[in-house]
Write an enzyme that holds these catalytic residues in place. Structure first.
Site, PDB file in Angstrom:
ATOM      1  N   GLU A 262     -21.011  62.176  61.677  1.00 33.29           N
ATOM      2  CA  GLU A 262     -20.523  60.959  62.333  1.00 33.29           C
ATOM      3  C   GLU A 262     -21.223  59.776  61.669  1.00 33.29           C
ATOM      4  O   GLU A 262     -22.458  59.775  61.564  1.00 33.29           O
ATOM      5  CB  GLU A 262     -20.831  60.969  63.831  1.00 33.29           C
ATOM      6  CG  GLU A 262     -20.280  59.739  64.540  1.00 33.29           C
ATOM      7  CD  GLU A 262     -20.557  59.724  66.030  1.00 33.29           C
ATOM      8  OE1 GLU A 262     -20.173  58.724  66.682  1.00 33.29           O
ATOM      9  OE2 GLU A 262     -21.167  60.688  66.548  1.00 33.29           O
TER      10      GLU A 262
ATOM     11  N   ARG B 174     -30.952  75.038  64.650  1.00 33.97           N
ATOM     12  CA  ARG B 174     -31.599  73.877  64.038  1.00 33.97           C
ATOM     13  C   ARG B 174     -32.981  74.285  63.540  1.00 33.97           C
ATOM     14  O   ARG B 174     -33.642  75.144  64.111  1.00 33.97           O
ATOM     15  CB  ARG B 174     -31.780  72.754  65.065  1.00 33.97           C
ATOM     16  CG  ARG B 174     -30.506  72.029  65.439  1.00 33.97           C
ATOM     17  CD  ARG B 174     -30.828  70.935  66.439  1.00 33.97           C
ATOM     18  NE  ARG B 174     -29.641  70.238  66.875  1.00 33.97           N
ATOM     19  CZ  ARG B 174     -29.106  69.194  66.256  1.00 33.97           C
ATOM     20  NH1 ARG B 174     -29.678  68.735  65.153  1.00 33.97           N
ATOM     21  NH2 ARG B 174     -28.021  68.595  66.729  1.00 33.97           N
TER      22      ARG B 174
ATOM     23  N   LYS C 242     -30.780  60.774  66.164  1.00 30.72           N
ATOM     24  CA  LYS C 242     -30.313  59.489  65.641  1.00 30.72           C
ATOM     25  C   LYS C 242     -30.625  58.350  66.609  1.00 30.72           C
ATOM     26  O   LYS C 242     -30.929  57.226  66.192  1.00 30.72           O
ATOM     27  CB  LYS C 242     -28.808  59.543  65.363  1.00 30.72           C
ATOM     28  CG  LYS C 242     -28.436  60.256  64.079  1.00 30.72           C
ATOM     29  CD  LYS C 242     -26.951  60.121  63.813  1.00 30.72           C
ATOM     30  CE  LYS C 242     -26.535  60.842  62.555  1.00 30.72           C
ATOM     31  NZ  LYS C 242     -25.084  60.759  62.327  1.00 30.72           N
TER      32      LYS C 242
END
Length: 556
Positions: A34, A258, A268
């Site tokens: 994104e 992860r 983010k």
């Protein structure tokens, strides 16, 4: 370790089985960021995985920007993402955007309505949450769930035409409000958002949710293996449901864990806070875990790729040591960085028996770790030199093998010198060290027969260039600053940046190349910063020569 030597990870095992069974002619993956921020070290792992798989299995990877949230997305982020992927050494086949598919996705939504599998809902987000139920209790149907197909088509069309304000209506899938997977309890497919989009402008005021856009975009592109992180495991059921009901290409989703890195954050939202609240100077601040920050600090693409390959992928989340990333950059720079001399905390050394006004050129290898040394450079030497203040002690202990009254050391690439005396100012600070040198002890031509245990670096005073040197350290003082139970900003290391405004550097460094690593002998690995000007060079420390944090952690 080569790809051939290591065992297959679980996704490679799946791919090899798929190819063996003839499911696919070509393996196709995608990297779908994104564009609402800069990529970080966690994204690097996903990039290396997706592009690495299709390199290994002779397929291809698309770069697809998931631009379905116009209020947070910017073209700046799009360009930075492309730069980072290229810099890491990868090339995508197609540059695509979810917004490319807005019309197609809208058509898919209409198809679901026509099949009685989606409806326009008028209830608020709060009411929707109340009706959702709990993991142990079923939800309740919305009062608008049984609208006719015709009414839903009409309302959805009017949503698209901008007739309703934000939040007034949503389009939801009609699945099962008692489903054990709460994400399957009539999830939202579209919401109204009157906002300017970075590519489509004001053409659209309804935008698909990630869960609706993701699988369908994969299907449009014939993605064979859609690789996500573990938090998307519950979403896979909806991913498959939508593809099945729409009767489109059956892309498959797979999840891996992860690999969070200690002493940093990769959210983010938190990274944006660091930038907007002034804790760092920008997304590419060398203390940031962003790819652009690591690049500016002096990390190499190979070091990051090797790090990602070493940590691998698994099905369980894990915290990886930042020191492992430092290991790989040290390993890379040790083989590639040219050696140079720089004095960061200078004190003057005067060789009293060296002729005044005379200088000479000495020779030093660029990289002694490489056969042939990658050539050599000429180093000017003179009567007056800058040396590190820490290399002199007025009252040295027994095993101090540097400079002190009566002690001898070798000057790197030069001569053996002996400390005869020194000068102090009124405050008691040493301002000059007086030495004598042995002419027969020149490096490479030493016939003096004298052996010393210590070697120190230096820079010739009349030939020295000045530079600003920035010593970077870890941005956080604790291993897991992102723990949601505390405010991560409380753990910022206030000593993560030390600026030395006037260090003295070897004359040859005036020609330092951007993007190249240099080892400042005995001080660490450095690279030139973008802030450099013709009048003042700026160098960033990439990493120290040894892991200084290991000892600190053991002390703690």
């Amino acid at each position: 370790m080569t790809n051939e030597e290591r065992s297959l990870n679980f996704i490679e095992e799946i791919i090899e089985e798929d190819l063996k069974e003839g499911k696919y002619e070509k393996i196709v993956t995608r990297f779908p960021p994104e564009p609402n921020g800069y990529l970080h070290i966690g994204h690097a792992s996903s990039i290396c995985l997706n592009f690495g798989l299709t390199q290994k299995y002779n397929g291809y990877t698309n770069l697809r920007f998931d631009d379905t949230n116009p209020t947070t997305e910017e073209t700046e982020y799009v360009e930075s993402i492309k730069d980072d992927i290229r810099w890491l050494g990868f090339t995508w086949k197609e540059e695509l955007y979810t917004s490319d598919y807005f019309e197609t996705l809208y058509g898919y939504a209409v198809k679901l309505i026509e099949k009685g599998l989606a409806y326009v809902d008028d209830i608020s987000a709060e009411e929707m949450a109340e009706l959702k139920g709990t993991p142990t209790e079923p939800g309740k149907d919305s009062p608008f769930r049984n609208r006719s197909v015709e009414e839903n088509i009409d309302l959805f069309s009017r949503m698209r035409d901008g007739e309703f304000e934000d939040g007034r209506r949503t389009l939801r899938a009609k699945i099962d409000m008692a489903h054990i997977n709460m994400l399957m309890r009539d999830p939202i497919l579209y919401r109204i958002k009157h906002a300017h989009h970075h590519r489509t402008g004001n053409k659209w005021c309804i935008y698909p949710m990630y869960d609706f856009a993701h699988g369908q975009s994969d299907s449009i592109e014939n993605i064979t293996h859609s690789i996500c992180t573990l938090e998307f495991v519950p979403h896979r059921e909806l991913y498959d449901w939508l593809i099945e009901k729409l009767e489109i290409y059956p892309s498959k989703q797979y999840e891996f864990a992860r690999r969070n890195v200690d002493f940093t954050v990769t959210s983010k939202r938190k990274l944006l806070q660091l930038v907007t609240e002034g804790f760092v100077e920008g997304w590419d601040d060398p203390r940031m875990p962003t790819i652009s920050g690591l690049r500016r600090r002096g990390f190499t693409p190979a070091s990051i790729r090797n790090f990602c390959d070493r940590i691998g992928i698994a099905k369980r989340d894990n915290l990886v040591e930042y020191s492992l990333l430092e290991f790989f950059i040290r390993e890379d720079l040790n083989k590639s960085a040219w050696r140079r001399m720089a004095v960061l905390d200078p004190v003057k050394l005067v060789i009293t028996n060296y002729p005044g006004g005379q200088d000479e050129m000495l020779e030093g290898e660029n990289n002694p770790e490489v056969e042939g040394g990658e050539g050599s450079r000429q180093i000017p030497f003179s009567r007056e030199l800058w040396v590190e203040r820490e290399d002199f002690m007025e009252n040295p202990p027994k095993k101090f093998f540097r400079l002190g009254p009566g002690l001898s050391v070798r000057l790197k690439h030069a001569y053996i010198v002996k400390c005869e005396d020194f000068v102090k100012d009124e405050a008691g600070n040493v301002t000059e060290i007086h030495c004598t040198y042995i002419p027969e002890s020149k490096s490479g031509h030493d016939t003096s027969g004298i052996h010393v245990k210590g070697t120190i670096h230096w820079v010739s005073v009349p030939h020295a260039k000045t530079a600003e040197v920035r010593l970077y350290d870890r941005l956080f003082k604790v291993e897991d600053p992102g723990n949601e139970e505390r405010d991560f900003k409380e753990y910022i290391n206030t000593e993560s940046l030390q600026v030395i405004p006037n260090a003295f550097i070897e004359a040859d460094l005036a020609n330092a190349e951007h993007g190249k690593g240099y080892q400042f002998i005995r001080k660490g690995y450095f690279t030139i910063d973008k802030d450099s000007t013709s009048g003042m060079l700026v160098f960033n420390r990439t990493v120290t020569l040894k892991d200084a944090w290991a000892k600190e952690i053991k002390k703690g």
